[in-house]
Design a protein around this motif. Structure first.
Motif, PDB file in Angstrom:
ATOM      1  N   ILE A 185     -29.392 -10.315   1.560  1.00 32.53           N
ATOM      2  CA  ILE A 185     -29.684 -11.045   0.322  1.00 32.53           C
ATOM      3  C   ILE A 185     -29.497 -12.542   0.532  1.00 32.53           C
ATOM      4  O   ILE A 185     -30.305 -13.357   0.072  1.00 32.53           O
ATOM      5  CB  ILE A 185     -28.781 -10.529  -0.817  1.00 32.53           C
ATOM      6  CG1 ILE A 185     -29.195  -9.109  -1.209  1.00 32.53           C
ATOM      7  CG2 ILE A 185     -28.853 -11.448  -2.035  1.00 32.53           C
ATOM      8  CD1 ILE A 185     -28.198  -8.411  -2.121  1.00 32.53           C
TER       9      ILE A 185
ATOM     10  N   LEU B 261     -34.719  -8.825  -4.498  1.00 35.40           N
ATOM     11  CA  LEU B 261     -34.509  -7.990  -5.679  1.00 35.40           C
ATOM     12  C   LEU B 261     -34.182  -6.549  -5.287  1.00 35.40           C
ATOM     13  O   LEU B 261     -33.263  -5.934  -5.844  1.00 35.40           O
ATOM     14  CB  LEU B 261     -35.758  -8.025  -6.569  1.00 35.40           C
ATOM     15  CG  LEU B 261     -36.122  -9.388  -7.165  1.00 35.40           C
ATOM     16  CD1 LEU B 261     -37.435  -9.291  -7.924  1.00 35.40           C
ATOM     17  CD2 LEU B 261     -35.023  -9.887  -8.087  1.00 35.40           C
ATOM     18  N   GLU B 262     -34.936  -6.015  -4.322  1.00 32.99           N
ATOM     19  CA  GLU B 262     -34.691  -4.638  -3.898  1.00 32.99           C
ATOM     20  C   GLU B 262     -33.317  -4.503  -3.239  1.00 32.99           C
ATOM     21  O   GLU B 262     -32.595  -3.531  -3.479  1.00 32.99           O
ATOM     22  CB  GLU B 262     -35.795  -4.190  -2.937  1.00 32.99           C
ATOM     23  CG  GLU B 262     -37.158  -4.046  -3.606  1.00 32.99           C
ATOM     24  CD  GLU B 262     -38.247  -3.669  -2.625  1.00 32.99           C
ATOM     25  OE1 GLU B 262     -37.978  -3.725  -1.402  1.00 32.99           O
ATOM     26  OE2 GLU B 262     -39.359  -3.325  -3.067  1.00 32.99           O
TER      27      GLU B 262
ATOM     28  N   SER C 183     -30.742  -6.355  -3.786  1.00 37.51           N
ATOM     29  CA  SER C 183     -29.710  -6.523  -4.815  1.00 37.51           C
ATOM     30  C   SER C 183     -29.449  -5.211  -5.542  1.00 37.51           C
ATOM     31  O   SER C 183     -28.295  -4.858  -5.822  1.00 37.51           O
ATOM     32  CB  SER C 183     -30.136  -7.603  -5.814  1.00 37.51           C
ATOM     33  OG  SER C 183     -30.287  -8.857  -5.179  1.00 37.51           O
ATOM     34  N   ALA C 184     -30.514  -4.481  -5.844  1.00 38.46           N
ATOM     35  CA  ALA C 184     -30.345  -3.184  -6.509  1.00 38.46           C
ATOM     36  C   ALA C 184     -29.602  -2.206  -5.602  1.00 38.46           C
ATOM     37  O   ALA C 184     -28.726  -1.457  -6.055  1.00 38.46           O
ATOM     38  CB  ALA C 184     -31.712  -2.622  -6.899  1.00 38.46           C
TER      39      ALA C 184
ATOM     40  N   VAL D  89     -25.867  -3.034  -5.561  1.00 41.65           N
ATOM     41  CA  VAL D  89     -25.143  -2.547  -6.738  1.00 41.65           C
ATOM     42  C   VAL D  89     -24.770  -1.079  -6.557  1.00 41.65           C
ATOM     43  O   VAL D  89     -23.646  -0.658  -6.861  1.00 41.65           O
ATOM     44  CB  VAL D  89     -25.984  -2.739  -8.016  1.00 41.65           C
ATOM     45  CG1 VAL D  89     -25.340  -2.023  -9.195  1.00 41.65           C
ATOM     46  CG2 VAL D  89     -26.132  -4.221  -8.330  1.00 41.65           C
TER      47      VAL D  89
ATOM     48  N   MET E 199     -23.097  -6.738  -9.836  1.00 41.98           N
ATOM     49  CA  MET E 199     -23.954  -6.683 -11.019  1.00 41.98           C
ATOM     50  C   MET E 199     -24.377  -8.080 -11.464  1.00 41.98           C
ATOM     51  O   MET E 199     -25.521  -8.296 -11.875  1.00 41.98           O
ATOM     52  CB  MET E 199     -23.228  -5.947 -12.149  1.00 41.98           C
ATOM     53  CG  MET E 199     -23.024  -4.460 -11.854  1.00 41.98           C
ATOM     54  SD  MET E 199     -22.112  -3.575 -13.137  1.00 41.98           S
ATOM     55  CE  MET E 199     -23.316  -3.587 -14.466  1.00 41.98           C
TER      56      MET E 199
ATOM     57  N   GLU F  89     -27.054  -9.166  -9.039  1.00 44.36           N
ATOM     58  CA  GLU F  89     -28.348  -8.541  -9.329  1.00 44.36           C
ATOM     59  C   GLU F  89     -29.057  -9.253 -10.479  1.00 44.36           C
ATOM     60  O   GLU F  89     -30.268  -9.491 -10.437  1.00 44.36           O
ATOM     61  CB  GLU F  89     -28.159  -7.061  -9.667  1.00 44.36           C
ATOM     62  CG  GLU F  89     -29.480  -6.333  -9.899  1.00 44.36           C
ATOM     63  CD  GLU F  89     -29.285  -4.893 -10.323  1.00 44.36           C
ATOM     64  OE1 GLU F  89     -30.122  -4.051  -9.975  1.00 44.36           O
ATOM     65  OE2 GLU F  89     -28.286  -4.611 -11.023  1.00 44.36           O
TER      66      GLU F  89
ATOM     67  N   ALA G 190     -32.553 -11.387 -10.128  1.00 49.75           N
ATOM     68  CA  ALA G 190     -33.739 -11.017 -10.903  1.00 49.75           C
ATOM     69  C   ALA G 190     -34.435 -12.245 -11.478  1.00 49.75           C
ATOM     70  O   ALA G 190     -35.660 -12.258 -11.649  1.00 49.75           O
ATOM     71  CB  ALA G 190     -33.351 -10.058 -12.021  1.00 49.75           C
TER      72      ALA G 190
ATOM     73  N   THR H 133     -27.433 -17.005  -6.109  1.00 48.09           N
ATOM     74  CA  THR H 133     -27.519 -15.694  -5.457  1.00 48.09           C
ATOM     75  C   THR H 133     -26.940 -15.761  -4.053  1.00 48.09           C
ATOM     76  O   THR H 133     -26.177 -14.886  -3.623  1.00 48.09           O
ATOM     77  CB  THR H 133     -28.983 -15.222  -5.393  1.00 48.09           C
ATOM     78  OG1 THR H 133     -29.494 -15.096  -6.720  1.00 48.09           O
ATOM     79  CG2 THR H 133     -29.096 -13.883  -4.682  1.00 48.09           C
TER      80      THR H 133
END
Length: 326
Positions: free
Chosen positions: A202, A227-228, A230-231, A234, A250, A253, A257, A273
């Motif tokens: 990230i 983004l992917e 980050s998910a 989490v 969280m 994320e 976004a 980020t």
């Protein structure tokens, strides 16, 4: 290999064709396994994988290939079941390079081509018991080490995973409490390693976004990856069950976004980020901080070069368009 010792190990078989499943069961029974459960439904396999006592998983991957690949990926990443280290043998009716590669890329121990004999099966089972490959953890892979380049400073560290099949066969007395503790420690190590590697990924994607200066299409791929990742981060943080880590993940994320919108705010959010990701990385990467900095700088040099070349191409196209108009 002592057939009597194999009798203590639990084997799960998945094959959507009942006749083929029974044939696989017969072969496994012939080499010494006795606790064999055969299933024709992936839903049943998912439910049964929650049992820590599973020693070997044999899955037929020809007909429901994509579903099997997704199941194995989730299982290895710890998203399905309690033991992501269960030895896995996949079977195929045809040795297509793409099919084999996709199975290996989600952490299969071995791929066995049908039809197979008791001798072939015995060899593969023996290899898992006596010479199983070490595992590695990356941001998107947990499984046997497929070989690494020795000069890579950030190459993942290999480790010996818990091996339920070996332990069932070779231990004089199987201690389920001790094995559960070993499994829990190994799972925690994998979750921490994945968290650190996702955070690193990230941070790099965020840095590339910053270098692109918020241009809409110049770094779209990196934003999607950010983004992917980050998910995924989490989900990895939730498995660690540490409140502070979950909270940071969280927040990260949510900030990541907001980088999807082009403009100056994208760069600002990418900066934040990057800071949050680096904080998580430093917290969970025991070693490799300096190597990561060097790798990051090397990557950024390449990205800057690509962006500069893209800018030059855009200028040439604009000049050409103006000349044609005039």
């Amino acid at each position: 290999m002592d057939k009597q010792k194999l009798a203590a190990a639990t084997v799960l078989i998945f094959d959507p064709v009942r006749g083929n499943m029974l044939m696989t069961r017969s072969v496994l029974h012939g080499i010494g396994f006795r606790r064999i459960e055969g299933m024709t439904s992936l839903r049943e396999i998912r439910r049964r994988l929650r049992d820590v006592d599973i020693s070997l998983l044999v899955v037929e991957a020809t007909e429901a290939h994509e579903e099997v690949v997704e199941l194995l990926r989730a299982q290895r990443l710890g998203e399905l079941g309690v033991n992501p280290f269960v030895p896995v043998i996949a079977t195929l009716w045809a040795g297509s390079t793409d099919l084999v590669a996709s199975l290996m890329n989600v952490g299969c121990d071995d791929v066995l081509l049908r039809p197979f004999s008791q001798i072939q099966t015995t060899e593969r089972v023996r290899a898992i018991i006596t010479a199983r490959k070490q595992f590695v953890v990356t941001s998107d892979y947990v499984g046997p080490d497929r070989g690494r380049t020795g000069g890579e400073s950030m190459a993942p560290e290999a480790f010996d995973p818990p091996n339920a099949l070996r332990d069932r066969v070779t231990m004089a007395t199987f201690d389920p409490v001790m094995q559960a503790e070993i499994l829990a420690q190994a799972r925690r190590k994998v979750d921490q390693d994945r968290l650190a590697k996702l955070a690193r990924r990230i941070a790099m994607a965020a840095e590339v976004t910053i270098q692109a200066k918020g241009r809409g299409d110049a770094n779209a791929g990196f934003v999607v990856d950010l983004l992917e990742s980050s998910a995924e981060l989490v989900r990895a943080a939730k498995r660690l069950d540490i409140d502070e880590v979950q909270e940071i993940a969280m927040v990260l994320e949510g900030v990541a976004a907001r980088t999807s919108a082009p403009g100056p705010e994208r760069v600002e959010n990418a900066h934040l980020t990057r800071q949050l990701a680096l904080a998580l990385y430093v917290a969970y990467a025991v070693e490799g901080g300096e190597a990561f900095k060097a790798e990051l700088e090397k990557t950024l040099d390449k990205v800057r070069g690509r962006l500069d070349r893209a800018k030059e191409r855009a200028k040439r196209r604009q000049t050409l368009a103006l000349s044609l108009v005039s």
